[in-house]
Design a protein around this motif. Sequence first.
Motif, PDB file in Angstrom:
ATOM      1  N   MET A 204       0.812  -1.217   0.000  1.00 43.30           N
ATOM      2  CA  MET A 204       0.000   0.000   0.000  1.00 43.30           C
ATOM      3  C   MET A 204       0.850   1.274   0.000  1.00 43.30           C
ATOM      4  SD  MET A 204      -3.168  -0.915  -0.242  1.00 43.30           S
ATOM      5  CE  MET A 204      -2.542  -2.215  -1.321  1.00 43.30           C
ATOM      6  N   SER A 205       2.068   1.188   0.534  1.00 45.88           N
ATOM      7  CA  SER A 205       2.948   2.359   0.526  1.00 45.88           C
ATOM      8  C   SER A 205       3.257   2.801  -0.896  1.00 45.88           C
ATOM      9  CB  SER A 205       4.242   2.046   1.278  1.00 45.88           C
ATOM     10  OG  SER A 205       3.984   1.828   2.647  1.00 45.88           O
ATOM     11  N   ILE A 206       3.424   1.850  -1.779  1.00 46.70           N
ATOM     12  CA  ILE A 206       3.679   2.176  -3.191  1.00 46.70           C
ATOM     13  C   ILE A 206       2.503   2.936  -3.772  1.00 46.70           C
ATOM     14  CG2 ILE A 206       4.158   1.226  -5.465  1.00 46.70           C
ATOM     15  CD1 ILE A 206       6.409   0.952  -3.416  1.00 46.70           C
ATOM     16  N   ARG A 207       1.296   2.459  -3.526  1.00 45.07           N
ATOM     17  CA  ARG A 207       0.107   3.133  -4.069  1.00 45.07           C
ATOM     18  C   ARG A 207      -0.038   4.532  -3.474  1.00 45.07           C
ATOM     19  NH1 ARG A 207      -4.720  -1.470  -4.155  1.00 45.07           N
ATOM     20  NH2 ARG A 207      -3.483  -3.168  -5.096  1.00 45.07           N
ATOM     21  N   ALA A 208       0.255   4.665  -2.190  1.00 49.39           N
ATOM     22  CA  ALA A 208       0.141   5.979  -1.553  1.00 49.39           C
ATOM     23  C   ALA A 208       1.154   6.953  -2.133  1.00 49.39           C
ATOM     24  CB  ALA A 208       0.326   5.843  -0.042  1.00 49.39           C
ATOM     25  N   ARG A 209       2.391   6.468  -2.358  1.00 48.67           N
ATOM     26  CA  ARG A 209       3.413   7.350  -2.927  1.00 48.67           C
ATOM     27  C   ARG A 209       3.059   7.761  -4.354  1.00 48.67           C
ATOM     28  NH1 ARG A 209       7.242   4.125   0.026  1.00 48.67           N
ATOM     29  NH2 ARG A 209       7.714   2.814  -1.789  1.00 48.67           N
ATOM     30  N   GLU A 210       2.436   6.857  -5.088  1.00 48.43           N
ATOM     31  CA  GLU A 210       2.030   7.203  -6.455  1.00 48.43           C
ATOM     32  C   GLU A 210       0.999   8.330  -6.460  1.00 48.43           C
ATOM     33  OE1 GLU A 210       0.628   3.516  -7.976  1.00 48.43           O
ATOM     34  OE2 GLU A 210       2.631   2.764  -8.533  1.00 48.43           O
ATOM     35  N   LYS A 211       0.208   8.442  -5.388  1.00 46.81           N
ATOM     36  CA  LYS A 211      -0.796   9.501  -5.298  1.00 46.81           C
ATOM     37  C   LYS A 211      -0.319  10.684  -4.462  1.00 46.81           C
ATOM     38  CE  LYS A 211      -5.082   8.832  -5.372  1.00 46.81           C
ATOM     39  NZ  LYS A 211      -6.502   8.561  -5.084  1.00 46.81           N
ATOM     40  N   ILE A 213       0.298  10.907  -1.281  1.00 40.88           N
ATOM     41  CA  ILE A 213      -0.371  11.056   0.008  1.00 40.88           C
ATOM     42  C   ILE A 213       0.400  10.240   1.047  1.00 40.88           C
ATOM     43  CG2 ILE A 213      -2.655  11.449  -0.991  1.00 40.88           C
ATOM     44  CD1 ILE A 213      -3.345   8.555  -0.332  1.00 40.88           C
ATOM     45  N   ALA A 214       0.236  10.576   2.318  1.00 44.69           N
ATOM     46  CA  ALA A 214       0.934   9.869   3.390  1.00 44.69           C
ATOM     47  C   ALA A 214       0.163   8.607   3.771  1.00 44.69           C
ATOM     48  CB  ALA A 214       1.072  10.784   4.605  1.00 44.69           C
ATOM     49  N   PHE A 215       0.923   7.592   4.157  1.00 45.16           N
ATOM     50  CA  PHE A 215       0.311   6.371   4.661  1.00 45.16           C
ATOM     51  C   PHE A 215       1.064   5.942   5.914  1.00 45.16           C
ATOM     52  CE2 PHE A 215       0.167   1.580   4.491  1.00 45.16           C
ATOM     53  CZ  PHE A 215      -1.093   1.492   5.071  1.00 45.16           C
ATOM     54  N   ASP A 216       0.360   5.909   7.047  1.00 43.00           N
ATOM     55  CA  ASP A 216       0.979   5.597   8.336  1.00 43.00           C
ATOM     56  C   ASP A 216       0.336   4.366   8.963  1.00 43.00           C
ATOM     57  OD1 ASP A 216       2.535   7.964   8.191  1.00 43.00           O
ATOM     58  OD2 ASP A 216       0.791   9.117   8.855  1.00 43.00           O
ATOM     59  N   VAL A 217       1.148   3.669   9.737  1.00 44.47           N
ATOM     60  CA  VAL A 217       0.665   2.507  10.494  1.00 44.47           C
ATOM     61  C   VAL A 217       1.042   2.698  11.954  1.00 44.47           C
ATOM     62  CG1 VAL A 217       0.791   0.013  10.808  1.00 44.47           C
ATOM     63  CG2 VAL A 217       0.910   0.991   8.500  1.00 44.47           C
ATOM     64  N   GLU A 218       0.085   2.435  12.857  1.00 45.39           N
ATOM     65  CA  GLU A 218       0.347   2.587  14.283  1.00 45.39           C
ATOM     66  C   GLU A 218      -0.250   1.408  15.049  1.00 45.39           C
ATOM     67  OE1 GLU A 218      -0.610   5.644  18.016  1.00 45.39           O
ATOM     68  OE2 GLU A 218      -1.394   6.041  16.002  1.00 45.39           O
ATOM     69  N   TYR A 219       0.555   0.854  15.951  1.00 47.11           N
ATOM     70  CA  TYR A 219       0.072  -0.204  16.833  1.00 47.11           C
ATOM     71  C   TYR A 219      -0.284   0.414  18.182  1.00 47.11           C
ATOM     72  CZ  TYR A 219       1.887  -3.562  13.456  1.00 47.11           C
ATOM     73  OH  TYR A 219       2.123  -4.287  12.316  1.00 47.11           O
ATOM     74  N   ILE A 220      -1.476   0.090  18.679  1.00 44.37           N
ATOM     75  CA  ILE A 220      -1.951   0.655  19.943  1.00 44.37           C
ATOM     76  C   ILE A 220      -2.028  -0.464  20.982  1.00 44.37           C
ATOM     77  CG2 ILE A 220      -3.860   1.831  21.105  1.00 44.37           C
ATOM     78  CD1 ILE A 220      -4.589   3.080  18.427  1.00 44.37           C
ATOM     79  N   ARG A 253      -3.893  12.066   4.000  1.00 43.87           N
ATOM     80  CA  ARG A 253      -3.245  10.848   4.476  1.00 43.87           C
ATOM     81  C   ARG A 253      -4.253   9.732   4.695  1.00 43.87           C
ATOM     82  NH1 ARG A 253      -0.055  12.976   7.726  1.00 43.87           N
ATOM     83  NH2 ARG A 253       0.831  11.071   8.664  1.00 43.87           N
ATOM     84  N   VAL A 254      -3.701   8.541   4.788  1.00 42.86           N
ATOM     85  CA  VAL A 254      -4.454   7.351   5.183  1.00 42.86           C
ATOM     86  C   VAL A 254      -3.694   6.731   6.353  1.00 42.86           C
ATOM     87  CG1 VAL A 254      -5.191   5.027   4.526  1.00 42.86           C
ATOM     88  CG2 VAL A 254      -5.394   6.910   2.877  1.00 42.86           C
ATOM     89  N   LYS A 255      -4.431   6.388   7.404  1.00 42.25           N
ATOM     90  CA  LYS A 255      -3.779   5.828   8.585  1.00 42.25           C
ATOM     91  C   LYS A 255      -4.417   4.489   8.937  1.00 42.25           C
ATOM     92  CE  LYS A 255      -2.359   6.919  13.326  1.00 42.25           C
ATOM     93  NZ  LYS A 255      -2.349   7.947  14.388  1.00 42.25           N
TER      94      LYS A 255
END
Length: 514
Positions: A204-211, A213-220, A253-255
């Motif tokens: 998904m990081s590749i797709r986000a970079r193509e657009k 936009i930021a893509f973040d992942v967080e563990y809670i 962004r997408v998180k």
Amino acid sequence: MSISQEQSIQKLSEENAILRDEVRIARKASDITAELVVKQFVKIEEILLRLEEKANAEEKLRNELTCRLKEAETREVELDREKTRLEQIQVAAINMMEDISAAQREAESATKAKSEFLANMSHEIRTPMTAILGFADALAEQNTNDDCSPETMEAARTIKHNGEYLLSIINDILDLSKIEAGKMTIEKEHCSPVRIVNEVTELMSIRAREKAIAFDVEYIGEIPETISTDRTRLRQILINAVGNAIKFTDNGRVKLTVSCRADNDNPYLVFDIIDTGLGMTEEQVANLFRPFTQADTSMTRRFGGTGLGLVISKRLASLLGGDVVIVKTKAGEGSHFRVSIATGSLAETNMITNPAVTTDYQPKVTQHLSNYTPDFSKRRILLAEDNPTNQIVIKRIISKTKAELILVENGELAVNRALEALEQSNPFDIILMDMQMPVMDGYQATATLRSKGYKGIIIAITAHAMSADKGKCIEAGCDGYATKPINRDIFLQTIDKLIPRTDSIDKSVSPPSL
């Protein structure tokens, strides 16, 4: 007075006394008789009274019996009416059951027709897709020798990209069909949720970079090191959900957040996908989880797609003990989706915090796992395939392995060549059997070979990809199964796994089980 007179008087007195005694006796008898008569009259009156009472009782009983008879007659009439009503209900129930049976037969016929249509559609599309993706791979492989111009390489990439996109649409349709038919199988295993998230993140990081936009992942909080689930289906759900968020986000962004929760001691993983994209109206949300429906027709025109991604994800999540819901959305402000799946027991797994997030995925457009090339030197392979283009594609793949490849165009020729080679003590190591061919299809050919005692390895090649197709091939006697379009790596791995390991192996004996 003379003696005679005195005697006469005495005699008369005696006679009078006797007469008086007789009268007295008569009176006494008369009194006794009267008393008896009175007693008899009393007894008669008592008898008459009892007879009257008995008559009254009989009359009362007769009246009661008459009433009960009338009640019985009335009840009998009611029972006849009830019987008639029940008979009518029974007839109606029989008619209803016949209607239900007819409707069920129609539904089964429609389901069968649908399955056959989807299977045929899959076959008709997957067969040419083998050629499209196969030749795209062939063009891409030439880049290693600098034989292709940049324009040719870009064309190969474009062909491959669009071919894979078309294939993903076919797979979505088939997945939905299998879920609706209750034939979707879930294979749970112990797997790492962090690894699955990393795989999704890399892609998904590749797709986000193509657009841009930021893509973040967080563990809670704490995350289980392993869970029990179907890793392939979980990965599919997350790719659909996150991919959808990226697709409808042009700015911002997408998180993705990951957490573990418990409900009544039943632990489950929660994946929250939050974007700053287009968002949705209430009307659009109402259509969100309907098959083949996107938010509205303008979305389809602008972004494309079938509208199946979230539908499939929701149903797959349900099979995994969870759900896909929309938490919040607003037109122009983005959306918040939540995916949940059951983890199974966490009693024997470690809990970890802040696991590493991998985002350094690099696309391998020109590689189709082409570095995997087993050595099949001195191996003889029989290919039964009627499509000339697919013959060329498979021949190119096999040629890299240095195996000897013999081609036939139908199942009948495959049977003849296989038995002939066996009689000449030069049997084939593997038969690659296309399952849909003219003259004699692969199912008939395989069954014929097995009925004649052929014990060699037969691998089915089919463009059908429904859930029952693999079982049908195995039931016919095949040892392995490969789908079109041919995935080069999986195809060669399947052959390598089954092909005999020594030249001296007895091909007349049963092959090893998978």
